[in-house]
Design a protein around this motif. Sequence first.
Motif, short mmCIF file in Angstrom:
data_model
loop_
_atom_site.label_atom_id
_atom_site.label_comp_id
_atom_site.label_asym_id
_atom_site.label_seq_id
_atom_site.Cartn_x
_atom_site.Cartn_y
_atom_site.Cartn_z
N LEU A 38 84.48 -45.79 -20.84
CA LEU A 38 83.82 -46.52 -19.77
C LEU A 38 84.82 -47.31 -18.93
O LEU A 38 84.75 -47.34 -17.70
CB LEU A 38 82.77 -47.47 -20.36
N GLU A 39 85.76 -47.97 -19.60
CA GLU A 39 86.75 -48.79 -18.89
C GLU A 39 87.63 -47.94 -17.97
O GLU A 39 87.96 -48.37 -16.85
CB GLU A 39 87.60 -49.55 -19.90
N PHE A 66 81.09 -46.03 -11.47
CA PHE A 66 79.70 -46.43 -11.70
C PHE A 66 78.90 -46.42 -10.41
O PHE A 66 79.41 -46.73 -9.33
CB PHE A 66 79.64 -47.84 -12.29
N CYS A 106 81.79 -54.15 -22.77
CA CYS A 106 83.11 -54.01 -22.17
C CYS A 106 83.08 -54.50 -20.73
O CYS A 106 82.02 -54.86 -20.21
CB CYS A 106 83.59 -52.56 -22.23
N LEU A 107 84.26 -54.52 -20.10
CA LEU A 107 84.40 -54.88 -18.69
C LEU A 107 83.81 -56.25 -18.39
O LEU A 107 83.14 -56.47 -17.38
CB LEU A 107 83.75 -53.81 -17.81
N VAL A 149 79.32 -54.79 -19.10
CA VAL A 149 78.63 -53.51 -19.20
C VAL A 149 78.29 -53.34 -20.67
O VAL A 149 79.15 -53.52 -21.54
CB VAL A 149 79.50 -52.36 -18.69
N LYS A 172 83.92 -47.30 -25.31
CA LYS A 172 84.31 -48.42 -24.47
C LYS A 172 85.54 -48.08 -23.64
O LYS A 172 85.60 -48.39 -22.45
CB LYS A 172 84.56 -49.66 -25.33
N TYR A 197 74.52 -52.91 -16.40
CA TYR A 197 75.24 -54.11 -15.96
C TYR A 197 74.40 -55.30 -16.38
O TYR A 197 73.20 -55.37 -16.08
CB TYR A 197 75.39 -54.04 -14.44
N ALA A 227 85.57 -47.13 -14.74
CA ALA A 227 84.82 -48.25 -14.19
C ALA A 227 84.57 -48.11 -12.69
O ALA A 227 83.56 -48.60 -12.18
CB ALA A 227 85.56 -49.56 -14.47
N SER A 228 85.48 -47.43 -11.99
CA SER A 228 85.32 -47.28 -10.54
C SER A 228 84.28 -46.23 -10.17
O SER A 228 83.94 -46.08 -8.99
CB SER A 228 86.66 -46.91 -9.90
N SER A 234 78.10 -49.52 -7.78
CA SER A 234 79.46 -49.92 -8.14
C SER A 234 79.48 -51.34 -8.68
O SER A 234 78.65 -52.18 -8.32
CB SER A 234 80.38 -49.82 -6.92
N LEU A 235 80.45 -51.59 -9.56
CA LEU A 235 80.60 -52.94 -10.09
C LEU A 235 80.92 -53.92 -8.96
O LEU A 235 80.48 -55.08 -8.99
CB LEU A 235 81.71 -52.98 -11.15
#
Length: 285
Positions: free
Chosen positions: A258-259, A265, A167-168, A183, A255, A200, A262-263, A268-269
């Motif tokens: 997780l989506e 993680f 995802c992402l 991810v 999924k 990641y 997402a902020s 961070s992404l």
Amino acid sequence: MTRRKILQLATAGLGGCATSPSPTTRLEAGPFSVAIPEKWSRSTIIEKVPIQPLYTPKSWAEYQRDGIYRLKPGYNNRPQHWAIRIPAAGLRGEQFDPKTAGDNETAPQILIHKTDEWGFVLSDGIHSETPISSVGRKLRLDMESWERKDLLHGSPAFMDASLTFVCLKQRIDFQGGRGIRMVAQWTIEPELIRRGQMHYLFLGMSDDNTCQIIATFPLNMDGLPSEKTKEHLGHSIEDYSQFSRNLDAYEADAKLWLELRASQFTPSLQTLDATMSSLIAAHWS
């Protein structure tokens, strides 16, 4: 009001409560370089690693005599590459062993490979069953396919597993090429998403196809199941056969979970994306 004060207020108004980016340090790995958070750079290990073929000369000769001696590739079977290993980006409480990092599919590291040597990895490092001229094109097609759909297998010689919970996904350009980040989790059998396995993953290529990049960083967030967790989002592995039958439903739920987070993680992404977009990898030399 002074001009400096006006600029400060204007900057503060952009993006609301946005904070200043963390300072970074640019590290060189041969002809390549990347900018990583300064706090990570102090323990970073950079090394050039020779090709790690699947077969020894002896086992390759045995395989040529009889196909029964065929071996399965491991994650550590890969071409010569520059490794940028970043222990400080690992999970808190987890030990980082640089001696085994090359065989760890979620270790915090950036690996820049000499693309055409993938053609020799599945042999003894000398012979190739694949035309070398086609290796780079094949890897680029795989990367571009990832932008449109999930391929499950992200690179040659990855290992006897498949990617799940993908995802992402997002395209990331860097100086000299581009790639796709996602991810995901490597899974051999039906499993929950897990801390220590969810990570990641970045797959990239230089524009001239001479470099293939694989970057991995383990991810954490509150609520991510640990190794001992048996239930998540109403799905349980206590009845494993039922969980296996309902895996598609759990994967969809996981999924989405997780989506929506997402902020949250860590790392961070945004930090990881900025790291990968700072990469300079235009040509293997």
